[in-house]
Write a protein that holds these residues in place. Structure first.
Motif, PDB file in Angstrom:
ATOM      1  N   ARG A 206       0.826  -1.208   0.000  1.00  0.00           N
ATOM      2  CA  ARG A 206       0.000   0.000   0.000  1.00  0.00           C
ATOM      3  C   ARG A 206       0.862   1.261   0.000  1.00  0.00           C
ATOM      4  N   LYS A 207       1.907   1.280   0.795  1.00  0.00           N
ATOM      5  CA  LYS A 207       2.790   2.444   0.844  1.00  0.00           C
ATOM      6  C   LYS A 207       3.438   2.692  -0.508  1.00  0.00           C
ATOM      7  N   ALA A 208       3.802   1.606  -1.213  1.00  0.00           N
ATOM      8  CA  ALA A 208       4.514   1.739  -2.485  1.00  0.00           C
ATOM      9  C   ALA A 208       3.621   2.211  -3.619  1.00  0.00           C
ATOM     10  N   VAL A 209       2.388   1.701  -3.694  1.00  0.00           N
ATOM     11  CA  VAL A 209       1.543   2.015  -4.855  1.00  0.00           C
ATOM     12  C   VAL A 209       0.700   3.255  -4.648  1.00  0.00           C
ATOM     13  N   GLY A 210       0.558   3.690  -3.411  1.00  0.00           N
ATOM     14  CA  GLY A 210      -0.221   4.884  -3.157  1.00  0.00           C
ATOM     15  C   GLY A 210      -1.705   4.588  -2.988  1.00  0.00           C
ATOM     16  N   SER A 211      -2.436   5.628  -2.657  1.00  0.00           N
ATOM     17  CA  SER A 211      -3.847   5.454  -2.302  1.00  0.00           C
ATOM     18  C   SER A 211      -4.782   5.393  -3.502  1.00  0.00           C
ATOM     19  N   ASP A 212      -4.285   5.770  -4.682  1.00  0.00           N
ATOM     20  CA  ASP A 212      -5.159   5.814  -5.863  1.00  0.00           C
ATOM     21  C   ASP A 212      -5.334   4.456  -6.540  1.00  0.00           C
ATOM     22  N   ILE A 213      -4.509   3.482  -6.186  1.00  0.00           N
ATOM     23  CA  ILE A 213      -4.565   2.157  -6.797  1.00  0.00           C
ATOM     24  C   ILE A 213      -5.386   1.220  -5.911  1.00  0.00           C
ATOM     25  N   THR A 214      -6.319   0.511  -6.521  1.00  0.00           N
ATOM     26  CA  THR A 214      -7.117  -0.474  -5.797  1.00  0.00           C
ATOM     27  C   THR A 214      -6.317  -1.763  -5.662  1.00  0.00           C
ATOM     28  N   VAL A 215      -6.206  -2.262  -4.433  1.00  0.00           N
ATOM     29  CA  VAL A 215      -5.436  -3.475  -4.162  1.00  0.00           C
ATOM     30  C   VAL A 215      -6.335  -4.488  -3.464  1.00  0.00           C
ATOM     31  N   MET A 216      -6.278  -5.746  -3.936  1.00  0.00           N
ATOM     32  CA  MET A 216      -6.968  -6.851  -3.297  1.00  0.00           C
ATOM     33  C   MET A 216      -5.920  -7.811  -2.737  1.00  0.00           C
ATOM     34  N   ALA A 217      -6.321  -8.640  -1.767  1.00  0.00           N
ATOM     35  CA  ALA A 217      -5.429  -9.652  -1.204  1.00  0.00           C
ATOM     36  C   ALA A 217      -6.107 -11.014  -1.268  1.00  0.00           C
ATOM     37  N   ASP A 218      -5.285 -12.050  -1.474  1.00  0.00           N
ATOM     38  CA  ASP A 218      -5.797 -13.409  -1.657  1.00  0.00           C
ATOM     39  C   ASP A 218      -4.985 -14.367  -0.802  1.00  0.00           C
ATOM     40  N   ALA A 219      -5.649 -15.014   0.172  1.00  0.00           N
ATOM     41  CA  ALA A 219      -4.966 -15.935   1.079  1.00  0.00           C
ATOM     42  C   ALA A 219      -5.029 -17.380   0.627  1.00  0.00           C
ATOM     43  N   ASN A 220      -5.799 -17.677  -0.420  1.00  0.00           N
ATOM     44  CA  ASN A 220      -5.913 -19.050  -0.935  1.00  0.00           C
ATOM     45  C   ASN A 220      -6.204 -20.068   0.166  1.00  0.00           C
ATOM     46  N   GLN A 221      -7.090 -19.695   1.100  1.00  0.00           N
ATOM     47  CA  GLN A 221      -7.628 -20.581   2.144  1.00  0.00           C
ATOM     48  C   GLN A 221      -6.645 -20.917   3.264  1.00  0.00           C
ATOM     49  N   ARG A 222      -5.503 -20.258   3.339  1.00  0.00           N
ATOM     50  CA  ARG A 222      -4.451 -20.725   4.239  1.00  0.00           C
ATOM     51  C   ARG A 222      -4.549 -20.190   5.663  1.00  0.00           C
ATOM     52  N   TRP A 223      -5.433 -19.248   5.921  1.00  0.00           N
ATOM     53  CA  TRP A 223      -5.590 -18.776   7.290  1.00  0.00           C
ATOM     54  C   TRP A 223      -6.644 -19.602   8.020  1.00  0.00           C
ATOM     55  N   ASP A 224      -6.459 -19.752   9.330  1.00  0.00           N
ATOM     56  CA  ASP A 224      -7.568 -20.222  10.152  1.00  0.00           C
ATOM     57  C   ASP A 224      -8.378 -19.000  10.587  1.00  0.00           C
ATOM     58  N   LEU A 225      -9.464 -19.220  11.275  1.00  0.00           N
ATOM     59  CA  LEU A 225     -10.349 -18.115  11.624  1.00  0.00           C
ATOM     60  C   LEU A 225      -9.643 -17.096  12.511  1.00  0.00           C
ATOM     61  N   ALA A 226      -8.852 -17.569  13.476  1.00  0.00           N
ATOM     62  CA  ALA A 226      -8.173 -16.644  14.380  1.00  0.00           C
ATOM     63  C   ALA A 226      -7.195 -15.748  13.623  1.00  0.00           C
ATOM     64  N   THR A 227      -6.453 -16.327  12.693  1.00  0.00           N
ATOM     65  CA  THR A 227      -5.498 -15.545  11.909  1.00  0.00           C
ATOM     66  C   THR A 227      -6.227 -14.526  11.044  1.00  0.00           C
ATOM     67  N   ALA A 228      -7.296 -14.961  10.410  1.00  0.00           N
ATOM     68  CA  ALA A 228      -8.066 -14.048   9.576  1.00  0.00           C
ATOM     69  C   ALA A 228      -8.609 -12.887  10.401  1.00  0.00           C
ATOM     70  N   GLN A 229      -9.058 -13.175  11.610  1.00  0.00           N
ATOM     71  CA  GLN A 229      -9.568 -12.117  12.470  1.00  0.00           C
ATOM     72  C   GLN A 229      -8.470 -11.136  12.860  1.00  0.00           C
ATOM     73  N   ARG A 230      -7.243 -11.639  13.079  1.00  0.00           N
ATOM     74  CA  ARG A 230      -6.116 -10.751  13.357  1.00  0.00           C
ATOM     75  C   ARG A 230      -5.798  -9.854  12.174  1.00  0.00           C
ATOM     76  N   MET A 231      -5.957 -10.403  10.969  1.00  0.00           N
ATOM     77  CA  MET A 231      -5.573  -9.671   9.764  1.00  0.00           C
ATOM     78  C   MET A 231      -6.613  -8.654   9.313  1.00  0.00           C
ATOM     79  N   LEU A 232      -7.859  -8.800   9.709  1.00  0.00           N
ATOM     80  CA  LEU A 232      -8.900  -7.892   9.227  1.00  0.00           C
ATOM     81  C   LEU A 232      -8.591  -6.417   9.505  1.00  0.00           C
ATOM     82  N   PRO A 233      -8.153  -6.049  10.719  1.00  0.00           N
ATOM     83  CA  PRO A 233      -7.831  -4.633  10.938  1.00  0.00           C
ATOM     84  C   PRO A 233      -6.662  -4.149  10.078  1.00  0.00           C
ATOM     85  N   VAL A 234      -5.698  -5.016   9.823  1.00  0.00           N
ATOM     86  CA  VAL A 234      -4.558  -4.654   8.974  1.00  0.00           C
ATOM     87  C   VAL A 234      -5.028  -4.399   7.549  1.00  0.00           C
ATOM     88  N   LEU A 235      -5.874  -5.281   7.057  1.00  0.00           N
ATOM     89  CA  LEU A 235      -6.406  -5.133   5.703  1.00  0.00           C
ATOM     90  C   LEU A 235      -7.231  -3.858   5.577  1.00  0.00           C
TER      91      LEU A 235
END
Length: 396
Positions: A206-235
């Motif tokens: 995000r820092k590199a591309v700036g705020s004008d570029i839309t970015v998506m993230a793909d975990a390919n099912q590798r997180w468990d629920l707890a990890t995903a919950q930790r990552m939601l605020p970061v995302l």
């Protein structure tokens, strides 16, 4: 065991209307192409050096050939075997115009009991795409026009710059190249064993591309629920447009809990194989971005059913591109939806097809050649065909 016992009898031709004899299927041929990648790539589940395109060619009595495809990194021989052993005997002698009737007839073969998802369903997709390709050829129009789509270009997002085997510096470099070429939407991979590494990657991009570029993230099912919950605020902090397949594809409850508490849209569909699976996800309010894939669902016929359901619920419809967008460039934007159509673009198999996809400044131009853009170049088959995969069934 006789074919009668397996339910594989070829249909009689008495259902053909006078003058329709040219639409009779006379042969079915399968093969697969292993297309090398420009560089090794990996996400959280697989490391790739090539992408395989299983192919079925359905020939009719009037000389037309309809081509259906899939896209896999393993198991192409299984898809071809299902078509050769179970579907082809039920296709030869049938009318290629009876698309829905054929779909139902193949779906309810005895293979139904072992394959309402996965290999058997994907093999049905290949056949269904080939029949739609034939239908558009006979109509003399590209498939999107046959389905009632508009001629407007469709925005794409690019997945080919954010792979997990690349360092953050390499990802930033590759995404920068895509942005310079006109893409305003890009996707990165996450799903490392340490969620903190994922968080660092997301923030750095995000820092590199700036705020004008839309970015998506793909975990390919590798997180468990707890990890995903930790990552939601970061995302959310990084302004991710969506998080794709954050948890196991079959964990409906986890998807629902994440979508209920998070401000980032949850996306899923790459690993769902039926209208019924999508219906469960949609009705549970477990996603906001629905990603049907014509090569994972049972072809165009079932894809349209899912798309109409998602559109009617006001959800974002963004196909997953196991076909590398070759068929989806016809399907996007052919159903009513409140959100504008969006396509995933990955360039790996462009050299396979007679009709290449055309993307300018991040927007896909609608194909103009009649059919589904699936016809394979002779040179591509000569160069990349896998030995020992596929077969041919005919009325000879």
């Amino acid at each position: 065991m006789p074919q009668e016992a397996l339910g594989l009898l070829s249909p009689a031709r008495h259902d053909l209307r006078p003058g329709d004899e040219g639409n009779v299927i006379v042969s079915v041929e399968t093969y697969a192409l292993a297309v090398p990648l420009a560089q090794p790539l990996a996400d959280s589940t697989a490391a790739l050096t090539s992408w395989t395109v299983p192919v079925v060619e359905i020939r009719t009595a009037d000389g037309r050939v309809g081509t259906g495809i899939s896209g896999v990194h393993t198991g192409s021989e299984m898809l071809c075997h299902v078509v050769d052993r179970y579907y082809a005997p039920a296709l030869v002698g049938a009318s290629s115009e009876d698309i829905l009737g054929t779909w139902k007839r193949l779906y309810w073969l005895p293979t139904h009991w072992i394959g309402r998802a996965g290999v058997v369903h994907m093999a049905l997709s290949m056949v269904d795409i080939a029949l739609w390709d034939l239908a558009a050829q006979r109509a003399g129009v590209p498939l999107w026009r046959l389905l009632g789509g508009s001629a407007d270009p469709i925005e794409t997002y690019n997945t080919d710059g954010g792979w997990l085997n690349l360092s953050v510096a390499e990802v930033v470099r590759d995404l920068g190249s895509l942005i310079d070429r006109g893409w305003r939407r890009v996707k990165i991979k996450v799903g490392t064993p340490d969620w903190r590494e994922d968080a660092s990657r997301v923030r750095a991009v995000r820092k590199a591309v700036g705020s004008d570029i839309t970015v998506m993230a793909d975990a390919n099912q590798r997180w468990d629920l707890a990890t995903a919950q930790r990552m939601l605020p970061v995302l959310a902090e990084a302004g991710m447009d969506w998080i794709e397949e954050p948890v196991h594809a079959d964990d409906l409850g986890a998807h629902r809990r994440l979508q209920a508490v998070g401000t980032v849209d949850v996306a899923a569909g790459e690993s769902l194989y039926s209208y019924h699976a999508f219906t469960g996800l949609i009705e549970a309010d477990a996603v906001r971005v629905v990603q049907p894939d014509v090569t994972r669902l049972a072809g165009v016929t079932e894809w349209l059913q899912v798309a109409q359901h998602a559109g009617a619920r006001g959800l974002r419809l963004v196909p997953h591109a196991g076909d590398m967008m070759q068929v989806h460039q016809h399907l996007a934007g052919v159903v009513l939806s409140e959100s504008p159509p969006l396509l995933e673009f990955i360039p790996w198999t462009q050299d396979v097809f007679e009709s290449r996809s055309v993307v300018n400044d991040g927007f896909a131009e609608r194909p103009q050649t009649p059919g589904a853009s699936t016809a394979v170049r002779k040179e591509a088959r000569e160069k990349w065909q896998l030995r020992g995969v596929g077969g041919r069934t005919s009325d000879d």
